[in-house]
Design a protein around this motif. Structure first.
Motif, PDB file in Angstrom:
ATOM      1  N   ARG A  47      33.106  53.051  47.324  1.00  0.00           N
ATOM      2  CA  ARG A  47      32.857  51.943  46.391  1.00  0.00           C
ATOM      3  C   ARG A  47      32.109  52.513  45.186  1.00  0.00           C
ATOM      4  N   PRO A  48      32.807  53.274  44.322  1.00  0.00           N
ATOM      5  CA  PRO A  48      32.136  53.987  43.226  1.00  0.00           C
ATOM      6  C   PRO A  48      31.439  53.037  42.263  1.00  0.00           C
ATOM      7  N   HIS A  49      30.335  53.531  41.702  1.00  0.00           N
ATOM      8  CA  HIS A  49      29.597  52.769  40.697  1.00  0.00           C
ATOM      9  C   HIS A  49      30.244  53.023  39.346  1.00  0.00           C
ATOM     10  N   PHE A  50      30.553  51.941  38.632  1.00  0.00           N
ATOM     11  CA  PHE A  50      31.257  52.074  37.349  1.00  0.00           C
ATOM     12  C   PHE A  50      30.322  51.968  36.136  1.00  0.00           C
ATOM     13  N   LYS A  51      28.987  52.024  36.361  1.00  0.00           N
ATOM     14  CA  LYS A  51      28.073  51.883  35.218  1.00  0.00           C
ATOM     15  C   LYS A  51      28.081  53.112  34.323  1.00  0.00           C
TER      16      LYS A  51
END
Lengths: 368, 368
Positions: free
Chosen positions: A36-40
C-alpha cells in the motif's frame, strides 16, 4: 533528449523511477505482504499509473485532499495515514461514500467524532508509537490500546482493522544495521501488543511504513502490509542512510548557473529554498549540505561530483561549493543538476516534472 | 471575525501589515531615500496596492516571472534584483519593451548577452559584494568594477545606474548593534568604490537591501535607495535579530490540533514542512525551533506562549512542545497559531492568505 530549460526545473528519470517501483512491488509480492505505497512523495496521477501497471490497487496518502485527488483518478482503496483532522470530518464522510476509505486514529475524540458522523462504513486503524514519538499510542500501553479498540468495536459504522506504525526514527540513523534493529524491535513489540489485546475483528493487521526499513529489510515476517513512499524517487538522505545508491535517485533539479566565483570555488545558481526546500543533512565532516551536484547529460545526469554540494540556500539563490575540475567546465548560462536532500519536499515545491525525454508530468499541486 | 478553518491556513493581520508598510514608507521619506520595496515576501497584487496607496511606485522582485506578474497589475518601474538568468533573456527583452525594467549583473557574460539582445533601453545595476559572499563583485575589486562599468557604458542600449548590495549576513547576527556595524561598513566601502571608478552616467546610485538593516538603521546618509522586503510581514527570525517585536509580525499559520501527548508536553498539529518550510533558528539554549506558538483569538492572535515552539516538522505534521498551562486549555480539533521563522518561505508555500476579517488574499502562486 532533455528539452531546453529556462529556469529551475525538476527532471525525472522515468526508467529509474519505474525500476524503484518494480523492485518494491516484487519484494512485497515475494514476501507476501500487502503493498500500500504512500503517494505523498510524487502526488502524481501519471506516476500512480506506473504503480497500477504493476498491480498496485491500494494506496496511502497524507491528507483528505490528496485522497480526493487520487479517488478522482480511479483509486478506490485509500488510507489517509494521518491522525484524523476533525475539522475535515465532512470531507471524510463524503469520500467514504464513494470509495473504500481507511482512517487512522490515536485518541477517543477522533473515534467519537467518526461515530457521530454520517459515515456508513469505514476502516479504522490505530496509530501506534513504537519509538518515533511523533504520533500514536505508546506500543507498551496495552490498556489505552484496549480501550480505544473497544470504543471502535462498539460503533457499527467503524471496522477496526489493525495497527499502523511509522518508524520515522530510521531517518536519523546512518547505517542499514541500525535500520534493521529499529524495524525488528518495532515488529516484536507490535506482536506482543496484538497478543495482549482483544477485538471483535477476526484479524488485526500490522501495517508498517518508512522507506529506510522497507528498502533495507529483506524478511518481512510478522508484517501484513507495507506503506513506503519516498522510494519512488529516493534522494540524498536515503543514500546517506544506506537505503539506496545515488544511481537509484530518480529526480534532479536542473538549475541555471548565474554567476561563477572561481576564487572561492563557488557557483551561484538560480535554484533556492522555494525549489529545493531547506532540508539539509550533515556531510561526513559535519558540514550541512542542501543537495549534491551532478552534470546534466543528453539523456539524464552524471554521478555526483566529489566534494561538491549546495552550501547554502536563499529564497531563489543557491551557493554551490565545488572543485576546480567541475567549475572550469561550467560557463554562466549553463545548467547543472542538484540531487535533492528530500525529494518529497522538492517535488511538492516544484509541482510538476519533466521527463528527460521531454514529457511533462503534473501533480496534484499543479492544479491549484 | 476569524472564519471557520478546516486545515492549515495562513492568517494575515492587515492592520499590522499596513503599519509595517507605512512605517517604512515614512522612514524612507524622512531620510530622502528612494523606496523600492522587495515584493518577493508577499507576492500579492492586493498587498502591493497597500504600498501604492502610500505613494510607492518603484519595486524590486526576484524573478522575471514575478516582474511580469506585477507588471500585469500596473507596476511599471521594476528591478529584478537577481543576477541575470541568460536562459530567460527573451522574457527580459519582451518585458523591457513594456515597462521601465532594471536588471542586475555581476559578470561580463550577462552584459554581453544583454548587449546582443534586442533590448532597446534598460537600466543596469552592478551587484556588489560588501561582505555577504553570495553574489556580486567584491567591493574592494575596483579594477573589475571599472571594467564592467566600461563594458556597460559602451552599449547604447544599456544605462549604467549604480551599485546594488544585499547585506544578507545581517540575518546571521543577533543584535541591532552588529546590524548597524555591517550597514555602516558596507556604505563606507561603497562610497570609496564610487570615488575610485568612472562612468559616463552622471550619477552612480547606491541601493541597499536587507530588512534587518533597514529596520534598525535610523540614518540613511550615503544611501540613495532602499529595497527591504521581509518587513511587510516580519517573522520570528527578524524578532530574534532585533529588527521587529513579536507584535509587528503580521502573519500566523492557523493549524488544527490532531493529537495531544500531555505526558511529554507535546501537541501534534496538521501543519508541516510543506506549510511552514523547514527554516529554523536556534533558541537561546541552542535548541532548533521551527515556529513560535500563539493562541488564536476572535480578532487575531495572542502574544507567543513562553517555552512553546515547533520542535520538529515532517511533510505535513508538526510537533509542538509547550507548557501544561497552554496544553490544558487545548482540545483535539482546536486550532492554534504558529508564528513562522521565515515568512517569505511560508507565504510562498501557502500561496494565499485569509485576513482575520475573513477576506481572501491571493498571490502570484495562487494562479499557477
Amino acid at each position: 533528449m532533455l528539452p531546453k530549460l529556462t529556469k529551475p526545473t525538476l527532471l525525472l528519470d522515468a526508467e529509474k523511477c519505474r525500476n524503484n517501483i518494480r523492485r518494491m512491488q516484487l519484494k512485497a509480492a515475494a514476501q507476501k505482504v500487502v503493498f500500500r505505497p504512500h503517494f505523498k512523495t510524487h502526488q502524481s496521477a501519471t506516476i500512480a499509473r506506473w504503480f497500477a501497471e504493476g498491480g498496485t490497487n491500494k494506496i496511502t496518502v497524507s491528507s483528505v485532499s490528496m485522497a480526493r485527488y487520487f479517488a478522482s483518478h480511479g483509486w478506490n482503496d485509500i488510507m489517509v495515514a494521518f491522525p484524523l483532522n476533525l475539522a475535515e470530518l465532512h470531507q471524510f464522510t463524503k469520500l467514504s461514500a464513494e470509495i473504500r476509505l481507511s482512517v487512522v486514529v490515536e485518541n477517543i475524540e477522533a473515534i467519537r467524532a467518526l461515530a457521530a458522523s454520517t459515515i456508513r462504513a469505514i476502516d479504522v486503524y490505530l496509530k501506534i508509537d513504537a519509538g518515533y514519538h511523533r504520533t500514536g499510542v505508546p506500543v507498551e500501553d496495552y490498556d489505552q490500546v484496549q480501550q480505544l479498540i473497544h470504543a471502535i468495536d462498539e460503533q457499527p459504522s467503524l471496522r477496526f482493522r489493525g495497527f499502523v506504525v511509522h518508524n520515522g526514527h530510521t531517518y536519523h540513523v546512518r547505517s542499514p544495521q541500525e535500520v534493521l534493529d529499529i524495524h525488528h524491535r518495532s515488529v516484536e513489540a507490535l506482536h506482543k501488543l496484538r497478543q495482549a489485546v482483544r477485538s471483535k475483528s477476526g484479524e488485526v493487521l500490522i501495517s508498517v511504513g518508512d522507506t529506510p526499513s522497507m528498502s533495507t529489510v529483506d524478511d518481512f515476517s510478522g508484517v501484513d502490509e507495507i506503506r513506503p513512499g519516498n522510494f519512488v524517487f529516493y534522494d540524498v538522505m536515503q543514500q546517506q542512510i544506506g537505503a539506496c545508491t545515488y544511481d537509484n535517485i530518480a529526480v534532479a533539479l536542473g538549475c541555471p548557473v548565474v554567476a561563477i566565483h572561481k576564487q572561492r570555488n563557488e557557483i551561484i545558481i538560480y535554484g533556492g529554498a522555494i525549489h529545493l526546500s531547506k532540508e539539509s543533512i550533515n556531510d561526513t565532516d559535519g558540514t550541512p549540505i542542501y543537495g549534491k551536484i551532478v552534470s546534466l547529460t543528453g539523456d539524464g545526469w552524471s554521478s555526483p561530483w566529489p566534494d561538491s554540494y549546495v552550501k547554502s540556500l536563499s529564497q531563489e539563490h543557491g551557493i554551490v561549493r565545488s572543485i576546480p575540475e567541475m567549475i572550469n567546465q561550467i560557463s554562466v548560462g549553463d545548467f547543472i543538476g542538484i540531487l535533492p536532500i528530500h525529494s518529497c519536499l522538492t517535488t511538492h515545491l516544484m509541482r510538476e516534472m519533466i521527463e528527460i525525454n521531454g514529457l511533462h508530468i503534473t501533480t496534484m499541486q499543479s492544479l491549484k
